[in-house]
Enzyme design. Structure first.
Site, PDB file in Angstrom:
ATOM      1  N   LYS A  35       0.853  -1.197   0.000  1.00 45.61           N
ATOM      2  CA  LYS A  35       0.000   0.000   0.000  1.00 45.61           C
ATOM      3  C   LYS A  35       0.884   1.241   0.000  1.00 45.61           C
ATOM      4  CE  LYS A  35      -0.630  -0.348   4.982  1.00 45.61           C
ATOM      5  NZ  LYS A  35      -0.881   0.814   5.797  1.00 45.61           N
ATOM      6  N   ARG A 130     -10.575   0.398  14.576  1.00 44.04           N
ATOM      7  CA  ARG A 130     -10.397   1.124  13.317  1.00 44.04           C
ATOM      8  C   ARG A 130     -11.408   0.542  12.346  1.00 44.04           C
ATOM      9  NH1 ARG A 130      -4.267   1.688  10.992  1.00 44.04           N
ATOM     10  NH2 ARG A 130      -4.798  -0.402  10.276  1.00 44.04           N
ATOM     11  N   TYR A 256      18.357  29.211   9.296  1.00 43.31           N
ATOM     12  CA  TYR A 256      17.230  29.995   9.800  1.00 43.31           C
ATOM     13  C   TYR A 256      17.114  29.888  11.312  1.00 43.31           C
ATOM     14  CZ  TYR A 256      15.464  30.460   5.029  1.00 43.31           C
ATOM     15  OH  TYR A 256      15.311  30.762   3.713  1.00 43.31           O
ATOM     16  N   MET A 304      14.205  24.436   3.028  1.00 39.75           N
ATOM     17  CA  MET A 304      13.409  23.791   1.969  1.00 39.75           C
ATOM     18  C   MET A 304      14.261  22.909   1.058  1.00 39.75           C
ATOM     19  SD  MET A 304      11.043  25.521  -0.987  1.00 39.75           S
ATOM     20  CE  MET A 304       9.735  26.105   0.053  1.00 39.75           C
TER      21      MET A 304
HETATM   22  C1  LIG Z   1      -4.475  -4.254   7.809  1.00 41.73           C
HETATM   23  C2  LIG Z   1      -2.993  -4.130   7.721  1.00 41.73           C
HETATM   24  N1  LIG Z   1      -2.251  -5.236   7.630  1.00 41.73           N
HETATM   25  C3  LIG Z   1      -0.908  -5.176   7.566  1.00 41.73           C
HETATM   26  C4  LIG Z   1      -0.240  -3.980   7.589  1.00 41.73           C
HETATM   27  C5  LIG Z   1       1.261  -3.982   7.545  1.00 41.73           C
HETATM   28  O1  LIG Z   1       1.776  -3.482   8.731  1.00 41.73           O
HETATM   29  P1  LIG Z   1       3.349  -3.343   8.937  1.00 41.73           P
HETATM   30  O2  LIG Z   1       3.821  -2.369   7.909  1.00 41.73           O
HETATM   31  O3  LIG Z   1       3.498  -2.808  10.313  1.00 41.73           O
HETATM   32  O4  LIG Z   1       3.916  -4.708   8.722  1.00 41.73           O
HETATM   33  C6  LIG Z   1      -0.975  -2.808   7.702  1.00 41.73           C
HETATM   34  C7  LIG Z   1      -0.274  -1.529   7.783  1.00 41.73           C
HETATM   35  O5  LIG Z   1      -0.600  -0.610   8.461  1.00 41.73           O
HETATM   36  C8  LIG Z   1      -2.396  -2.878   7.765  1.00 41.73           C
HETATM   37  O6  LIG Z   1      -3.135  -1.777   7.864  1.00 41.73           O
END
Ligand SMILES: Cc1ncc(COP(=O)(O)O)c(C=O)c1O
Length: 369
Positions: A35, A130, A256, A304
């Site tokens: 992801k 969640r 800065y 920056m």
């Molecule tokens: C539902 C779910 N499974 C697995 C993961 C993977 O987690 P990690 O990156 O801590 O291994 C995540 C990441 O947040 C997640 O939301």
């Protein structure tokens, strides 16, 4: 000549880290969690390194389409499932498996017209609050899904809130086990911290583990343990060069806000990297950095496009010297210098996840082993 900053993705390190997940969960199949554009690395760039996984887990439908366009024919899991009913059409077309975490998603499936029944992962909220059905509502969601012609196999899933810390996973495991003990189906429970820290917990039946951050060379429970402890390798290097040096006299200030003042004569280097590249602005003086592979620290505020580093431990450094903001540095005495992203994150009051996801689009990124 473009600015000398670049980010490198290391496919062999990705494959190595995936091997660590396999070793820690030898009986499970592995979702490589990709992801957020593979935690900032780029899905296409991590694909070769992670293609030894049993499946890819992600959120974004466009990312799932990209994986199919790379000719990945194996499982893909949408970790948050459908966001609207139309998404289920894409799931049917691309054979995407998807999480079902709420009543609306069950309703959408019930109304979905498909020849191709879907493989779903029914998610329980076992304490994280969640996503997911409460333990009390889980069974009726399973019964309803099980009766739908649109649904093929149902797997059971939950997510741990404290696998990286003192509270651990037992409280959620107990809840999950009590509500599911007589339900059939494969289980998917563990993220990276649970894989590494709770992998030999006999109470965890895990048919599919979800390896995210560990695949990317960051320790999920840093600073309790670091990547050396877990045998992980950095998969991303952010590097740049010195574009200037300055000789400070006692009392001179840097950057800065004049937040840094030299106590004695000191040589510093100016690096082509700033917060517009994704480097954390909150990284204070002494955030670790490598110059020509030698560990030193930043001085003053990050601006920056630039930041300053102390050249005291590396007096031969000059304009053009290589600066490693995190990841792999040039070899020193035949041994590769490594600066774990977790060390930088800690100095900036954040976590490795955030830094790797935040590398800015203006930084060119490519694969290099
Ligand atoms: C539902 C779910 N499974 C697995 C993961 C993977 O987690 P990690 O990156 O801590 O291994 C995540 C990441 O947040 C997640 O939301």
């Amino acid at each position: 000549m473009p600015r000398p900053i670049e980010a490198l993705v290391h496919p062999q390190a990705l494959a190595h880290n995936l091997g660590r997940a396999r070793a820690a969960a030898p009986d499970a199949r592995i979702w490589a969690v990709v992801k957020a554009n593979a935690y900032g690395h780029g899905i296409a760039r991590v694909f070769e390194g992670l293609r030894g996984a049993d499946g890819f887990a992600l959120l974004d439908l466009a990312e799932a389409e990209l994986l199919r366009s790379l000719d990945w024919r194996g499982p893909i899991l949408l970790l948050e499932g459908a966001f609207e009913p139309r998404d289920l059409e894409l799931c049917s077309r691309l054979n995407l498996w998807h999480v079902v975490h709420c009543q609306q998603q069950v309703d959408w499936l019930a109304a979905h017209k498909t020849q191709q029944p879907h493989r779903v992962f029914l998610k329980m909220n076992s304490g994280m609050n969640r996503l997911g059905f409460t333990p009390a509502a889980f069974r009726s969601a399973w019964v309803r899904l099980n009766a739908l012609p649109q649904v093929d196999e149902i797997s059971l899933m939950t997510h741990f809130s404290d696998a990286d810390g003192a509270r651990g996973v037992d409280h959620q495991l107990t809840t999950f086990a009590a509500a599911t003990h007589d339900l059939p189906g494969e289980r998917s429970l563990s993220n990276s911290a649970a894989i590494l820290r709770h992998g030999i917990n006999e109470a965890i039946r895990n048919d599919w583990v979800r390896a995210g951050i560990m695949s990317y060379g960051s320790a999920p429970d840093f600073p309790a343990h670091d990547i050396h402890h877990w045998g992980l390798q950095p998969t991303m290097t952010l590097r740049s060069r010195l574009i200037a040096t300055q000789q400070l006299q006692p009392g001179d200030t840097v950057g800065y806000g004049s937040s840094y003042r030299a106590r004695e004569a000191q040589r510093i280097g100016i690096v082509a990297c700033g917060y517009a590249d994704g480097y954390p602005r909150h990284a204070g003086t002494d955030t670790p950095v490598l110059v020509n592979g030698v560990r030193t620290g930043t001085v003053g505020r990050v601006s920056m496009d630039m930041l300053a580093v102390d050249l005291t431990p590396v007096p031969q450094a000059d304009v053009g010297s290589e600066v490693t903001l995190w990841g792999r540095g040039p070899a020193l005495d035949g041994r590769p210098a490594v600066l774990a992203i977790d060390d930088v994150a800690r100095a900036a009051g954040t976590i490795g996840y955030e830094l790797m996801c935040a590398v800015a689009p203006r930084v060119p990124m490519r694969c290099l082993d």
